[in-house]
Design a protein around this motif. Structure first.
Motif, PDB file in Angstrom:
ATOM      1  N   GLU A 200     -67.612  -7.381 -74.741  1.00  0.00           N
ATOM      2  CA  GLU A 200     -66.856  -6.130 -74.951  1.00  0.00           C
ATOM      3  C   GLU A 200     -65.534  -6.485 -75.604  1.00  0.00           C
ATOM      4  O   GLU A 200     -64.835  -7.392 -75.159  1.00  0.00           O
ATOM      5  CB  GLU A 200     -66.641  -5.446 -73.592  1.00  0.00           C
ATOM      6  N   ASP A 201     -65.214  -5.782 -76.700  1.00  0.00           N
ATOM      7  CA  ASP A 201     -63.992  -6.117 -77.458  1.00  0.00           C
ATOM      8  C   ASP A 201     -62.756  -5.409 -76.942  1.00  0.00           C
ATOM      9  O   ASP A 201     -61.641  -5.850 -77.206  1.00  0.00           O
ATOM     10  CB  ASP A 201     -64.183  -5.766 -78.944  1.00  0.00           C
ATOM     11  N   GLU A 202     -62.933  -4.290 -76.224  1.00  0.00           N
ATOM     12  CA  GLU A 202     -61.742  -3.578 -75.747  1.00  0.00           C
ATOM     13  C   GLU A 202     -61.254  -4.244 -74.455  1.00  0.00           C
ATOM     14  O   GLU A 202     -61.942  -4.200 -73.436  1.00  0.00           O
ATOM     15  CB  GLU A 202     -62.068  -2.111 -75.493  1.00  0.00           C
TER      16      GLU A 202
ATOM     17  N   ASP B 234     -71.984  -4.582 -75.075  1.00  0.00           N
ATOM     18  CA  ASP B 234     -71.528  -3.329 -75.669  1.00  0.00           C
ATOM     19  C   ASP B 234     -72.098  -3.201 -77.078  1.00  0.00           C
ATOM     20  O   ASP B 234     -72.189  -4.188 -77.809  1.00  0.00           O
ATOM     21  CB  ASP B 234     -69.991  -3.322 -75.712  1.00  0.00           C
TER      22      ASP B 234
ATOM     23  N   MET C 225     -70.732  -1.199 -79.526  1.00  0.00           N
ATOM     24  CA  MET C 225     -69.629  -1.120 -80.484  1.00  0.00           C
ATOM     25  C   MET C 225     -68.772  -2.371 -80.427  1.00  0.00           C
ATOM     26  O   MET C 225     -67.922  -2.508 -79.541  1.00  0.00           O
ATOM     27  CB  MET C 225     -68.761   0.098 -80.175  1.00  0.00           C
TER      28      MET C 225
ATOM     29  N   LYS D  49     -71.971   5.057 -71.809  1.00  0.00           N
ATOM     30  CA  LYS D  49     -70.563   5.272 -71.469  1.00  0.00           C
ATOM     31  C   LYS D  49     -70.242   6.760 -71.530  1.00  0.00           C
ATOM     32  O   LYS D  49     -70.754   7.437 -72.416  1.00  0.00           O
ATOM     33  CB  LYS D  49     -69.661   4.543 -72.474  1.00  0.00           C
TER      34      LYS D  49
HETATM   35 CA    CA Z   1     -66.501  -1.955 -77.685  1.00  0.00          CA
END
Ligand code: CA
Length: 225
Positions: free
Chosen positions: A8-10, A53, A55, A103
Motif C-alpha cells: 500500500e502506497d498511502e 492494494d 491502486m 475499500k
Molecule cells: Ca493505494
C-alpha cells in the motif's frame, strides 16, 4: 503466527493496517510500491499472505498479482479494491488473487477475510508426508504405519492435516476446532483433547510419552515431525 506483506502506497492507510494486524499477533511487513513488493517476495523471506492494494504508483496491484502468479508463487493474495466495480473484482480473481475486499472496510471485516484466506490456504498440504514410522497420504486420505493402513476418523484426519501444515507452530484449541469442525461450530475445548488422545494412540510409538503431538501448557498443541 502468519507473516503478512502489506502492499500500500498511502502511508496513513499502510500504518493503520500494520498497527491493526500487528495487534492481532501477525508479523507484518510493508511495501510501498509494486516493485518493492515483488523484490520482497523474491527475496529470502516467505509470506503467508499478501494484502495487495490495487491502486499503486507504477505497477498496480493487478500487475503485481499477475507477476507473482506467473513466477509460480502460491502465496495467498487478498486484494484491496477501491472501487465497487464488478469488473475489478472479477479481474482480481482471474489474475489469481484468492479474494478481494472493497475499500472502505472495517478492521473487523478485514481480519475475518484474512483469517478465511489463511484457513483455506492451510488446507493445501503435501501429497505425502512422513513422520516417525507414519506416512500420511493426503491425496488418498490414508495413513500408514510400517506399511500398514491406520484407520483415522474424518475429524482425526482433518486435525492431522492442520498439524502437518502448521508443523513446529503452536496451535490453540480454537484454531484446531476451526480447522477440523469449522468456525461456526461451538464445542467444548475438551473435544479437541479427546481427539488428540486418539491421534496419539494411533500414531505415537508411545502414546503416554508423545513425541509428535505435544501439549503446550496454557497454549494448545504443537506438532513436531
Ligand atoms: Ca493505494
Amino acid at each position: 503466527m502468519a507473516h503478512i506483506l502489506i502492499v500500500e502506497d498511502e502511508p496513513g492507510i499502510a500504518f493503520a493496517l500494520e498497527a491493526d494486524l500487528t495487534s492481532e499477533g501477525y508479523t507484518v511487513s510493508v511495501a510501498g510500491t509494486g516493485d518493492e513488493a515483488l523484490r520482497m517476495t523474491r527475496g529470502g523471506e516467505s509470506y503467508d499472505l499478501v494484502l495487495l492494494d490495487v491502486m499503486l504508483p507504477g505497477k498496480d496491484g493487478f500487475e503485481v498479482c499477475r507477476e507473482l502468479r506467473r513466477s509460480g508463487a502460491r502465496t495467498p493474495i487478498l486484494m484491496l479494491t477501491a472501487k465497487a466495480h464488478e469488473a475489478e473484482k472479477v479481474m482480481a480473481l482471474e489474475l489469481g488473487a484468492d479474494d478481494y475486499i472493497t475499500k472502505p472496510f472495517s478492521p473487523r471485516e478485514l481480519r475475518a477475510r484474512i483469517k478465511a484466506v489463511l484457513r483455506r490456504s492451510s488446507v493445501d498440504a503435501p501429497d505425502v508426508f512422513t513422520f516417525g514410522d507414519a506416512e500420511v497420504d493426503f491425496a488418498r486420505c490414508e495413513v500408514r504405519r510400517g506399511g500398514r493402513a491406520v484407520e483415522l476418523s474424518a475429524l482425526e484426519f482433518k486435525l492431522l492435516t492442520a498439524f502437518v501444515k502448521s508443523r513446529g507452530r503452536v496451535l490453540t484449541r480454537e484454531q484446531l476446532l476451526d480447522a477440523a469442525w469449522g468456525r461456526d461450530v461451538s464445542l467444548n475445548d475438551r473435544v479437541v483433547d479427546n481427539h488428540i488422545v486418539g491421534l496419539r494412540r494411533k500414531l505415537e510409538v508411545d502414546p503416554a510419552r508423545p513425541r509428535h503431538f505435544l501439549n503446550i501448557r496454557g497454549m494448545g498443541y504443537r506438532f513436531d515431525a
